[in-house]
Design a protein around this motif. Structure first.
Motif, PDB file in Angstrom:
ATOM      1  N   SER A 166      13.914 -29.904  75.920  1.00  0.00           N
ATOM      2  CA  SER A 166      14.245 -28.748  75.097  1.00  0.00           C
ATOM      3  C   SER A 166      14.864 -27.704  76.002  1.00  0.00           C
ATOM      4  N   LEU A 167      16.064 -27.275  75.668  1.00  0.00           N
ATOM      5  CA  LEU A 167      16.784 -26.272  76.437  1.00  0.00           C
ATOM      6  C   LEU A 167      16.948 -25.037  75.554  1.00  0.00           C
ATOM      7  N   ASN A 168      16.477 -23.887  76.048  1.00  0.00           N
ATOM      8  CA  ASN A 168      16.463 -22.667  75.256  1.00  0.00           C
ATOM      9  C   ASN A 168      17.140 -21.535  76.021  1.00  0.00           C
ATOM     10  N   LEU A 169      17.974 -20.782  75.321  1.00  0.00           N
ATOM     11  CA  LEU A 169      18.783 -19.732  75.931  1.00  0.00           C
ATOM     12  C   LEU A 169      18.103 -18.378  75.760  1.00  0.00           C
ATOM     13  N   LEU A 170      17.898 -17.672  76.873  1.00  0.00           N
ATOM     14  CA  LEU A 170      17.339 -16.328  76.866  1.00  0.00           C
ATOM     15  C   LEU A 170      18.363 -15.382  77.499  1.00  0.00           C
ATOM     16  N   VAL A 171      18.895 -14.472  76.684  1.00  0.00           N
ATOM     17  CA  VAL A 171      19.911 -13.524  77.152  1.00  0.00           C
ATOM     18  C   VAL A 171      19.302 -12.132  77.093  1.00  0.00           C
ATOM     19  N   HIS A 172      19.260 -11.448  78.239  1.00  0.00           N
ATOM     20  CA  HIS A 172      18.564 -10.168  78.327  1.00  0.00           C
ATOM     21  C   HIS A 172      19.543  -9.004  78.480  1.00  0.00           C
ATOM     22  N   SER A 173      19.328  -7.961  77.680  1.00  0.00           N
ATOM     23  CA  SER A 173      19.960  -6.653  77.860  1.00  0.00           C
ATOM     24  C   SER A 173      21.490  -6.743  77.950  1.00  0.00           C
ATOM     25  N   LEU A 174      22.088  -6.301  79.075  1.00  0.00           N
ATOM     26  CA  LEU A 174      23.547  -6.288  79.196  1.00  0.00           C
ATOM     27  C   LEU A 174      24.125  -7.696  79.297  1.00  0.00           C
ATOM     28  N   PHE A 210      21.336 -25.966  72.822  1.00  0.00           N
ATOM     29  CA  PHE A 210      20.127 -25.147  72.794  1.00  0.00           C
ATOM     30  C   PHE A 210      19.336 -25.349  71.506  1.00  0.00           C
ATOM     31  N   ASP A 211      18.007 -25.352  71.647  1.00  0.00           N
ATOM     32  CA  ASP A 211      17.130 -25.311  70.473  1.00  0.00           C
ATOM     33  C   ASP A 211      17.014 -23.879  69.971  1.00  0.00           C
ATOM     34  N   ASN A 212      16.543 -22.981  70.829  1.00  0.00           N
ATOM     35  CA  ASN A 212      16.453 -21.567  70.465  1.00  0.00           C
ATOM     36  C   ASN A 212      17.431 -20.752  71.300  1.00  0.00           C
ATOM     37  N   ILE A 213      18.057 -19.791  70.654  1.00  0.00           N
ATOM     38  CA  ILE A 213      18.929 -18.817  71.321  1.00  0.00           C
ATOM     39  C   ILE A 213      18.314 -17.452  71.067  1.00  0.00           C
ATOM     40  N   ILE A 214      17.918 -16.747  72.143  1.00  0.00           N
ATOM     41  CA  ILE A 214      17.227 -15.469  72.007  1.00  0.00           C
ATOM     42  C   ILE A 214      18.090 -14.369  72.600  1.00  0.00           C
ATOM     43  N   PHE A 215      18.574 -13.471  71.744  1.00  0.00           N
ATOM     44  CA  PHE A 215      19.294 -12.291  72.187  1.00  0.00           C
ATOM     45  C   PHE A 215      18.251 -11.177  72.334  1.00  0.00           C
ATOM     46  N   HIS A 216      17.796 -10.965  73.553  1.00  0.00           N
ATOM     47  CA  HIS A 216      16.633 -10.127  73.825  1.00  0.00           C
ATOM     48  C   HIS A 216      17.056  -8.717  74.225  1.00  0.00           C
ATOM     49  N   GLN A 217      16.638  -7.746  73.425  1.00  0.00           N
ATOM     50  CA  GLN A 217      16.903  -6.324  73.668  1.00  0.00           C
ATOM     51  C   GLN A 217      18.351  -6.111  74.110  1.00  0.00           C
ATOM     52  N   ALA A 218      19.234  -6.500  73.211  1.00  0.00           N
ATOM     53  CA  ALA A 218      20.660  -6.602  73.526  1.00  0.00           C
ATOM     54  C   ALA A 218      21.309  -5.236  73.724  1.00  0.00           C
ATOM     55  N   ASP A 219      21.895  -5.056  74.909  1.00  0.00           N
ATOM     56  CA  ASP A 219      22.710  -3.875  75.195  1.00  0.00           C
ATOM     57  C   ASP A 219      24.146  -4.195  74.783  1.00  0.00           C
ATOM     58  N   ALA A 220      24.302  -4.378  73.481  1.00  0.00           N
ATOM     59  CA  ALA A 220      25.592  -4.647  72.843  1.00  0.00           C
ATOM     60  C   ALA A 220      25.611  -3.838  71.552  1.00  0.00           C
TER      61      ALA A 220
END
Length: 317
Positions: free
Chosen positions: A169-177, A198-208
C-alpha cells in the motif's frame, strides 16, 4: 527504510544529511537524485548513501530499478514494511528537518518512507524566503512528475505472481506548501494518471488557495481516495493569509471538490493552533487513529469520533 528523491544540490563528499544541500541541483530543478537514509541510534547521526543514476537505455540496469527490486524482495522477506508513505514536505525544511520528520512517520505508523525533498529552505528574510520557496515549489513540479512516472512504471513492470506475493500500500502525504507544488504538478496539461499508484492521497494543511481548489483536486482522477485536512485556527496558515488569499487548509467554506473527503479538526481536543496533525504531538486519540489508518491505506472518515456535517461537506471532530 527511508528513500530520498531530491532535486537539491548534491554534495558527493558528504555521507550524512549534508549529502543534499539547501539550494537547487546544479543541473537545474528538473534533475533528480536518489539516496537511502539510515539513522544510527548510538551516534544519533544519519548516514546517506547516494544511488548512482545514469541515462541507461536498459531500464533493468538502472541503479534506481535495482534498488526498487531490492526493496520488493525485502518486503517479501519482512525486512521492509508492506505499507509505504510518499511524503512531500512543506516550507523552510532543511534536509535534517525532513529526515527527522520521515523518521517520525516511520516510527509512529509502522511504515517505510519515500520522501520528495525539494529546495524549500532558500534562506534570507522570511517574506522573501517564502516567495523564493514558492518559486522553487512550482519549478519542482517536473521533477515530481518524473519521479512518480518512474515509480509507477517500476510498479507496473512486476509480474502478476510478484504482485500477488508482494501486495503493498502506497499512500501520499503532502504537507503545507508542498501542496502548492503538487497543485502546479496537477494543473500541468501533461498530468495524467501518475497518482494511480496511491491508495490514499492526503492534502494536509494545504498552503494553497482555497478558491477554485476543486479545479485541480478533481483532476486527480486516479488514486483510491483523496483527503483534505482543515483547521481554521492553524497558526502557520494564518500567517500565510497575510500575503495570500484564504488557504485551503484553514478555510471552512467552498469545500466543493467532488473527489475530496474533508476532515475538519478545528474544534478537536488539544488541537490548539496546530499546523501538523501527523507528528504525534497532539494528544487526541481520534486524530491519531485517523492517521494510523490513512497512512496504512485504510479509510479515515469511518473512525469513531467523527461526524459528517452536510452544511460544511466535511467530517468534523
Amino acid at each position: 527504510m527511508i528513500i530520498i528523491v531530491s532535486n537539491r544540490r548534491v554534495n558527493e563528499d558528504q555521507t550524512d544529511h549534508r549529502l543534499f544541500g539547501e539550494r537547487a541541483n546544479v543541473n537545474g530543478l528538473d534533475e533528480i537524485r536518489l539516496a537511502t537514509a539510515d539513522y544510527d541510534e548510538p551516534s544519533q547521526r544519519w548516514h546517506l548513501s547516494l544511488v548512482p543514476e545514469g541515462d541507461l537505455e536498459d531500464e533493468d540496469s538502472r541503479p534506481s530499478h535495482q534498488l526498487f527490486q531490492r526493496v520488493m524482495a525485502g518486503i517479501q522477506t519482512g525486512q521492509h514494511q508492506k505499507n509505504w508513505v510518499f511524503y512531500i514536505h512543506g516550507f523552510n525544511q532543511s534536509m535534517l528537518d525532513n529526515l527527522n520528520a520521515c523518521r517520525e512517520i516511520q516510527t509512529l505508523y509502522d511504515v517505510d518512507v519515500i520522501t520528495f525533498a525539494w529546495p524549500s529552505n532558500p534562506g534570507g528574510f522570511v517574506l522573501g524566503e517564502y516567495q523564493r520557496a514558492r518559486q522553487a515549489a512550482r519549478a519542482s513540479s517536473n521533477a515530481l512528475d518524473r519521479t512518480l512516472e518512474l515509480l509507477g512504471r517500476y510498479l507496473a513492470s512486476r509480474s502478476l505472481v510478484e504482485m500477488r506475493n508482494c501486495q503493498i500500500s502506497l499512500n501520499l502525504l503532502v504537507h503545507s506548501l508542498g501542496n502548492y507544488l503538487f497543485e502546479d504538478f496537477v494543473r500541468d496539461p501533461v498530468f495524467s494518471d501518475e497518482t494511480r499508484i496511491f491508495d490514499n492521497i492526503i492534502f494536509h494543511q494545504a498552503d494553497a488557495d482555497n478558491r477554485n481548489h476543486a479545479q485541480w483536486v478533481d483532476r486527480v482522477e486516479h488514486g483510491r481516495r483523496i483527503y483534505i485536512t482543515l483547521h481554521e485556527d492553524d497558526s502557520t496558515l494564518k500567517a500565510s493569509d497575510i500575503i495570500n488569499p484564504g488557504r485551503l487548509g484553514n478555510t471552512l467554506a467552498g469545500l466543493n471538490a467532488q473527489r475530496a473527503i474533508y476532515l475538519d479538526f478545528t474544534n478537536g481536543e488539544n488541537v490548539g493552533r496546530s499546523h501538523n496533525f501527523f507528528d504525534g504531538q497532539i494528544e487526541n486519540a481520534t486524530i491519531q487513529t485517523i492517521f494510523i489508518r490513512l497512512l496504512n491505506g485504510q479509510r479515515g472518515e469511518t473512525v469513531a469520533g467523527l461526524s459528517f456535517d452536510p452544511t460544511l461537506n466535511a467530517f468534523r471532530l
